[in-house]
Design a protein around this motif. Structure first.
Motif, PDB file in Angstrom:
ATOM      1  N   GLN A 140      29.527  42.969  24.081  1.00  0.00           N
ATOM      2  CA  GLN A 140      30.824  42.729  24.421  1.00  0.00           C
ATOM      3  C   GLN A 140      31.672  43.241  22.900  1.00  0.00           C
ATOM      4  O   GLN A 140      33.006  43.738  23.705  1.00  0.00           O
TER       5      GLN A 140
ATOM      6  N   ARG B 136      32.456  45.989  23.147  1.00  0.00           N
ATOM      7  CA  ARG B 136      33.329  47.691  24.168  1.00  0.00           C
ATOM      8  C   ARG B 136      34.850  47.708  24.291  1.00  0.00           C
ATOM      9  O   ARG B 136      35.132  47.996  24.629  1.00  0.00           O
ATOM     10  N   ARG B 137      34.854  46.616  23.241  1.00  0.00           N
ATOM     11  CA  ARG B 137      36.429  45.855  22.765  1.00  0.00           C
ATOM     12  C   ARG B 137      37.194  47.221  21.577  1.00  0.00           C
ATOM     13  O   ARG B 137      38.304  47.333  21.969  1.00  0.00           O
TER      14      ARG B 137
ATOM     15  N   MET C  29      39.188  51.544  29.108  1.00  0.00           N
ATOM     16  CA  MET C  29      38.630  52.751  30.114  1.00  0.00           C
ATOM     17  C   MET C  29      39.749  52.162  31.464  1.00  0.00           C
ATOM     18  O   MET C  29      39.393  50.918  31.389  1.00  0.00           O
TER      19      MET C  29
ATOM     20  N   PHE D 136      39.747  53.430  35.696  1.00  0.00           N
ATOM     21  CA  PHE D 136      39.301  53.053  36.645  1.00  0.00           C
ATOM     22  C   PHE D 136      39.495  54.187  37.886  1.00  0.00           C
ATOM     23  O   PHE D 136      40.881  54.135  38.229  1.00  0.00           O
TER      24      PHE D 136
ATOM     25  N   ASN E  69      41.030  48.985  39.235  1.00  0.00           N
ATOM     26  CA  ASN E  69      40.485  47.694  39.062  1.00  0.00           C
ATOM     27  C   ASN E  69      41.942  46.153  38.275  1.00  0.00           C
ATOM     28  O   ASN E  69      41.017  45.403  36.985  1.00  0.00           O
ATOM     29  N   LEU E  70      42.793  46.064  38.677  1.00  0.00           N
ATOM     30  CA  LEU E  70      43.949  45.228  38.133  1.00  0.00           C
ATOM     31  C   LEU E  70      43.505  43.760  38.906  1.00  0.00           C
ATOM     32  O   LEU E  70      42.721  43.562  39.441  1.00  0.00           O
ATOM     33  N   LEU E  71      43.739  42.854  37.418  1.00  0.00           N
ATOM     34  CA  LEU E  71      44.013  41.285  38.834  1.00  0.00           C
ATOM     35  C   LEU E  71      45.456  41.302  39.737  1.00  0.00           C
ATOM     36  O   LEU E  71      46.285  41.931  38.861  1.00  0.00           O
TER      37      LEU E  71
ATOM     38  N   PRO F  67      43.369  42.014  27.849  1.00  0.00           N
ATOM     39  CA  PRO F  67      41.581  42.112  27.041  1.00  0.00           C
ATOM     40  C   PRO F  67      42.663  41.701  25.235  1.00  0.00           C
ATOM     41  O   PRO F  67      41.932  41.412  24.660  1.00  0.00           O
TER      42      PRO F  67
ATOM     43  N   ARG G 273      46.645  48.800  29.662  1.00  0.00           N
ATOM     44  CA  ARG G 273      45.541  47.503  29.507  1.00  0.00           C
ATOM     45  C   ARG G 273      44.665  48.784  28.532  1.00  0.00           C
ATOM     46  O   ARG G 273      43.256  47.885  27.945  1.00  0.00           O
TER      47      ARG G 273
ATOM     48  N   ASP H  94      37.186  57.282  34.735  1.00  0.00           N
ATOM     49  CA  ASP H  94      36.529  57.368  35.001  1.00  0.00           C
ATOM     50  C   ASP H  94      36.987  57.292  36.717  1.00  0.00           C
ATOM     51  O   ASP H  94      37.397  56.560  36.823  1.00  0.00           O
TER      52      ASP H  94
END
Lengths: 225, 268
Positions: free
Chosen positions: B12, B15-16, B20, B22, B26-28, B40, B87, B99
């Motif tokens: 975890q 990963r910060r 990444m 996409f 993949n936003l909220l 984040p 982000r 990706d």
């Protein structure tokens, strides 16, 4: 014409009806609160432990799922009687508003838990993936992603549960639960006072209608799609 | 570092340091642009005032100051990807992982996003790792490329080398997406002159080399097939030329071209 002759509106005693309405609202409100808390918890665990999810645990999922299914398959009237000993220990009585809340919660929480599970399943997997990629812990994902993204759907689920609870409270009248259902049963059915029956049913309809409207309004307010 | 061997909490944390983005952003959907970018930072437990400052900075970087309080559903695909980029950059990562970041975008938006990425790469000095099946994306902004087939890297090197001289069949397949897929060997039987393949790279691309090489001889030439283009900022050319004249003179011409640094080879 026949019907009109049989209805005696003087039977309707508003001084009985208002306290009964208040009782129904209290039963519904209190049981809804506990149902939401308990159902959210169970629903989240169901979701997380299910296949391909963050805490995949087939045994835990299977067991919890079984308990939920059992509770959901017992008709409410019977469940109410079945858990009377439990209710007595918990509340000190099986009667009135207090005695009704435990069976209402035991019946509604598994139902709401399934709605929660379904709502969470509909959250875009990509968003969860993105949160993981940002280093979010599982708890972060539940709190900041799942519950946030599923909010409109969860509110809709709470509305459905609230309406279900209204009809359950009416049934609770059968075993002396109090409230509008109790009134309808005692006066409307046992004493053939049709007018009381009509008034209580009308009040229940208004209550359900208001709940649904409030729920729909909140869903719209929180929708972002 | 071997990321797959780290514990959950170590991973975890690690990963910060990797941003990444996409294909599907993949936003909220329930959070505003501002809150999406702040996400984040909040995960990293940055204090509130610092978060606001950093988010403002990022909004400016990706050009979304006007849209800070909108929700993703109100944005176009390109704008959504800009939110994704902001982000991803929030925690000042060492690497930006993309990706298929442009695969869901139209060509114009793709170009805008690519130039933003290139800008970030050059201004912020962040390494960008781009996963794509779009060759023109690689040609536009990449320095090095690795070709992956069935989970294995089958070819790796500078984009120019790999694209101009693909070795593996899958690479040739990919490269033919942007090059002319026409096989010059089909010409061999129908032409009477000598067929020569010429490759060149760099500033010589824009010099009149062919004309200079033949002008003192009686050799004539026809360009049968060719590409003259740029990869990122490097010009290059690939030509198939038919030379007509006597062999000795043609050899002189070819020797002169080789002396200028061109790669010259007979097709026959």
């Amino acid at each position: 014409m026949m019907l009109k002759q049989n209805i005696d509106w003087s039977d309707v005693r508003w001084e009985d009806i208002w306290p009964a309405t208040k009782d129904t609202l209290t039963m519904m409100g209190a049981s809804l609160l506990f149902t939401v808390i308990l159902g959210l918890l169970i629903g989240i665990i169901l979701f997380l432990t299910s296949r391909k999810q963050l805490l995949e645990q087939p045994a835990v999922y299977w067991f919890l799922s079984l308990v939920v299914n059992i509770l959901r398959s017992v008709p409410f009237v019977i469940l109410m009687i079945l858990i009377m000993p439990f209710t007595k220990v918990l509340m000190g009585t099986t009667l009135g508003v207090q005695g009704t809340i435990p069976p209402l919660v035991v019946a509604a929480a598994p139902f709401f838990a399934r709605l929660v599970e379904t709502s969470l399943r509909e959250v875009d997997k990509g968003v969860i993936e993105a949160a993981q990629a940002m280093g979010a812990s599982r708890w972060d994902i539940v709190r900041r992603v799942l519950l946030l993204e599923a909010r409109p759907s969860l509110i809709a689920g709470i509305t459905i549960t609230a309406v279900t609870l209204v009809s359950y409270t009416a049934m609770a009248g059968v075993i002396g639960g109090g409230g509008l259902g109790d009134l309808a049963l005692r006066y409307g059915y046992q004493r053939f006072q049709l007018s009381v029956m009509i008034v209580t049913v009308a009040l229940l309809i208004v209550l359900v209608q208001l709940l649904q409207m409030a729920g729909d309004h909140l869903v719209r307010r929180f929708s972002r799609k | 570092m071997e990321l797959t061997k780290l514990s959950t909490t170590q991973l975890q944390k690690e990963r910060r340091r990797i941003g990444m983005i996409f294909q599907h952003f993949n936003l909220l959907s329930m959070a505003t642009v501002r809150d999406n970018i702040a996400f984040p930072l909040e995960l990293a437990k940055m204090p509130k005032t610092a978060v606001k400052e950093r988010v403002d900075e990022l909004l400016k970087l990706v050009g979304l100051e006007q849209h800070a309080d909108k929700y993703p559903a109100q944005l176009s695909g390109g704008q959504k990807q800009r939110v994704g980029i902001a982000r991803a950059l929030a925690n000042n990562p060492d690497v930006l992982l993309c990706d298929e970041a442009t695969s869901a975008l139209d060509p114009q938006t793709t170009n805008a996003i690519l130039s933003l990425l290139l800008d970030i790469n050059q201004k912020l000095g962040i390494t960008i790792l781009l996963i794509t099946h779009e060759m023109h994306v690689i040609r536009a902004i990449c320095d090095r490329v690795a070709v992956i087939d069935g989970g294995d890297i089958v070819e790796m090197g500078d984009v120019l080398d790999v694209f101009l001289k693909p070795q593996h069949s899958i690479t040739k397949d990919f490269v033919s997406q942007i090059a002319d897929s026409f096989d010059p060997r089909e010409l061999i039987d129908t032409r009477s002159g000598r067929l020569i393949k010429i490759n060149y790279v760099g500033e010589i691309t824009y010099e009149p080399l062919l004309f200079n090489a033949v002008k003192s001889t009686s050799v004539q030439f026809t360009i049968l097939q060719g590409t003259v283009s740029r990869m990122k900022n490097t010009p290059y050319g690939q030509l198939v030329i038919e030379f007509i004249g006597n062999d000795q003179e043609i050899d002189t011409v070819l020797a002169e071209l080789r002396a200028k640094g061109l790669e010259v080879g007979d097709l026959k």
